[in-house]
Write an enzyme that holds these catalytic residues in place. Structure first.
Site, mmCIF file in Angstrom:
data_model
loop_
_atom_site.group_PDB
_atom_site.id
_atom_site.type_symbol
_atom_site.label_atom_id
_atom_site.label_comp_id
_atom_site.label_asym_id
_atom_site.label_seq_id
_atom_site.Cartn_x
_atom_site.Cartn_y
_atom_site.Cartn_z
ATOM 1 N N VAL A 18 1.304 5.558 -0.910
ATOM 2 C CA VAL A 18 0.757 6.870 -1.250
ATOM 3 C C VAL A 18 1.890 7.690 -1.874
ATOM 4 O O VAL A 18 3.045 7.631 -1.402
ATOM 5 C CB VAL A 18 0.194 7.570 0.004
ATOM 6 C CG1 VAL A 18 -0.202 9.010 -0.287
ATOM 7 C CG2 VAL A 18 -1.005 6.794 0.545
ATOM 8 N N ASN A 52 9.330 0.485 9.824
ATOM 9 C CA ASN A 52 8.357 1.319 9.103
ATOM 10 C C ASN A 52 7.242 1.771 10.048
ATOM 11 O O ASN A 52 6.097 1.310 9.974
ATOM 12 C CB ASN A 52 7.794 0.555 7.902
ATOM 13 C CG ASN A 52 7.043 1.458 6.940
ATOM 14 O OD1 ASN A 52 6.703 2.591 7.280
ATOM 15 N ND2 ASN A 52 6.775 0.962 5.746
ATOM 16 N N ILE A 79 0.894 -1.169 0.000
ATOM 17 C CA ILE A 79 0.000 0.000 0.000
ATOM 18 C C ILE A 79 0.927 1.212 0.000
ATOM 19 O O ILE A 79 1.834 1.306 0.821
ATOM 20 C CB ILE A 79 -0.956 -0.026 1.212
ATOM 21 C CG1 ILE A 79 -1.877 1.200 1.237
ATOM 22 C CG2 ILE A 79 -0.205 -0.147 2.522
ATOM 23 C CD1 ILE A 79 -3.009 1.066 2.257
ATOM 24 N N GLU A 99 2.715 -8.136 6.132
ATOM 25 C CA GLU A 99 4.049 -8.068 6.730
ATOM 26 C C GLU A 99 4.594 -6.671 6.488
ATOM 27 O O GLU A 99 4.393 -6.112 5.405
ATOM 28 C CB GLU A 99 4.991 -9.085 6.080
ATOM 29 C CG GLU A 99 4.657 -10.515 6.435
ATOM 30 C CD GLU A 99 5.264 -11.516 5.485
ATOM 31 O OE1 GLU A 99 5.095 -12.715 5.732
ATOM 32 O OE2 GLU A 99 5.878 -11.098 4.478
ATOM 33 N N TYR A 146 -1.619 0.661 10.389
ATOM 34 C CA TYR A 146 -2.275 -0.651 10.554
ATOM 35 C C TYR A 146 -2.885 -0.783 11.953
ATOM 36 O O TYR A 146 -4.001 -1.264 12.105
ATOM 37 C CB TYR A 146 -1.266 -1.782 10.289
ATOM 38 C CG TYR A 146 -0.644 -1.743 8.907
ATOM 39 C CD1 TYR A 146 -1.409 -1.397 7.792
ATOM 40 C CD2 TYR A 146 0.696 -2.042 8.708
ATOM 41 C CE1 TYR A 146 -0.845 -1.352 6.525
ATOM 42 C CE2 TYR A 146 1.270 -2.003 7.448
ATOM 43 C CZ TYR A 146 0.497 -1.656 6.357
ATOM 44 O OH TYR A 146 1.056 -1.612 5.100
#
Ligand SMILES: CC(C)(COP(=O)(O)OP(=O)(O)OC[C@H]1O[C@@H](n2cnc3c(N)ncnc32)[C@H](O)[C@@H]1OP(=O)(O)O)[C@@H](O)C(=O)NCCC(=O)NCCS
Length: 152
Positions: A71, A108, A69, A103, A115
Site C-alpha cells: 500500500v 514485518n 502486497i 512468505e 495475514y
C-alpha cells in the site's frame, strides 16, 4: 470510488516508484516485470487515477502464492491492505484454489498481523532467508486453507 484492475505492463514505472516509498526492501523493476505472466494474478487498487496499492500472486494448480502486497506510504493504515488481501483471496477462490501460501519477513509485524487477521496460519520458518542491514533474517511461511466458509 475505489476499483481493482489487472496490472498493465505500462504502469510498472508507477509501481516501482510507489514501492520505493512504501517499503524498506523494495522490489526491482526486473522483479515486477518477471511477474507479468499469464499464470499470475496481479491487481492494482486505484482511486480515480491514484494508485493506492497492489498485489502480485501466482497460481499453480490449486495453490496460489502471494509474492507481494503493498500500500502506498501515505495510504497505509486505512484498510486498503485488507481490501487487497480480501480481493486476492476471492480471486483464488473463484479460480477453484484450495490454499494460499506466502512468505514474510519475521520483523514485518504489520504484514504478519494483516495475514493473521485474514486467517493465515504460520506453517514454517526459513532461517536467514532474507537479507537485511544486520545480515539476514528469517522468513515466516504462512498458509491459508480456502474453504466455502472462508469469507475474507
Ligand atoms: C502490510 C501492508 C500491506 C498493510 O497495509 P495497510 O493498508 O497499512 O493495512 P490495513 O490498514 O488494511 O490494516 C489491516 C491490518 O493490518 C495490520 N496492521 C496494519 N498496519 C499495522 C501496523 N503499523 N502495526 C501493526 N499492525 C498493522 C493490523 O492487523 C490491521 O488491522 P486493524 O486495523 O484492525 O488493527 C502495508 O503496511 C505495506 O504496504 N507495507 C509495506 C510493504 C510490505 O511490507 N508488504 C508485505 C510484504 S510480505
Amino acid at each position: 470510488m475505489i476499483s481493482f484492475k489487472p496490472v498493465e505492463p505500462a504502469e510498472i514505472d508507477v509501481l516501482v516508484a510507489l514501492e520505493q516509498q512504501a517499503t524498506e526492501y523494495p522490489w526491482s523493476r526486473a522483479l515486477f516485470e518477471s511477474c507479468l505472466q499469464p499464470d499470475y494474478s496481479n491487481y492494482v487498487l486505484r482511486q480515480g487515477q491514484q494508485v493506492l496499492g497492489y498485489y502480485f500472486a501466482q497460481q499453480v494448480l490449486d495453490e496460489v502464492t502471494l509474492f507481494t502486497i503493498t500500500v502506498a506510504a501515505d495510504q497505509q493504515g486505512k484498510g486498503y491492505g485488507r481490501s487487497l488481501l480480501q480481493h486476492m483471496i476471492q480471486q483464488a477462490k473463484s479460480a477453484g484454489c484450495r490454499q494460499v501460501w506466502l512468505e514474510v519477513r519475521a520483523s514485518n509485524q504489520p504484514a504478519i498481523n494483516l495475514y493473521h487477521s485474514a486467517g493465515f496460519q504460520p506453517a514454517g520458518v526459513r532461517k536467514g532467508y532474507y537479507q537485511n542491514a544486520a545480515g539476514s533474517e528469517d522468513a515466516v511461511v504462512m498458509q491459508l486453507l480456502l474453504t466455502k466458509s472462508t469469507t475474507e
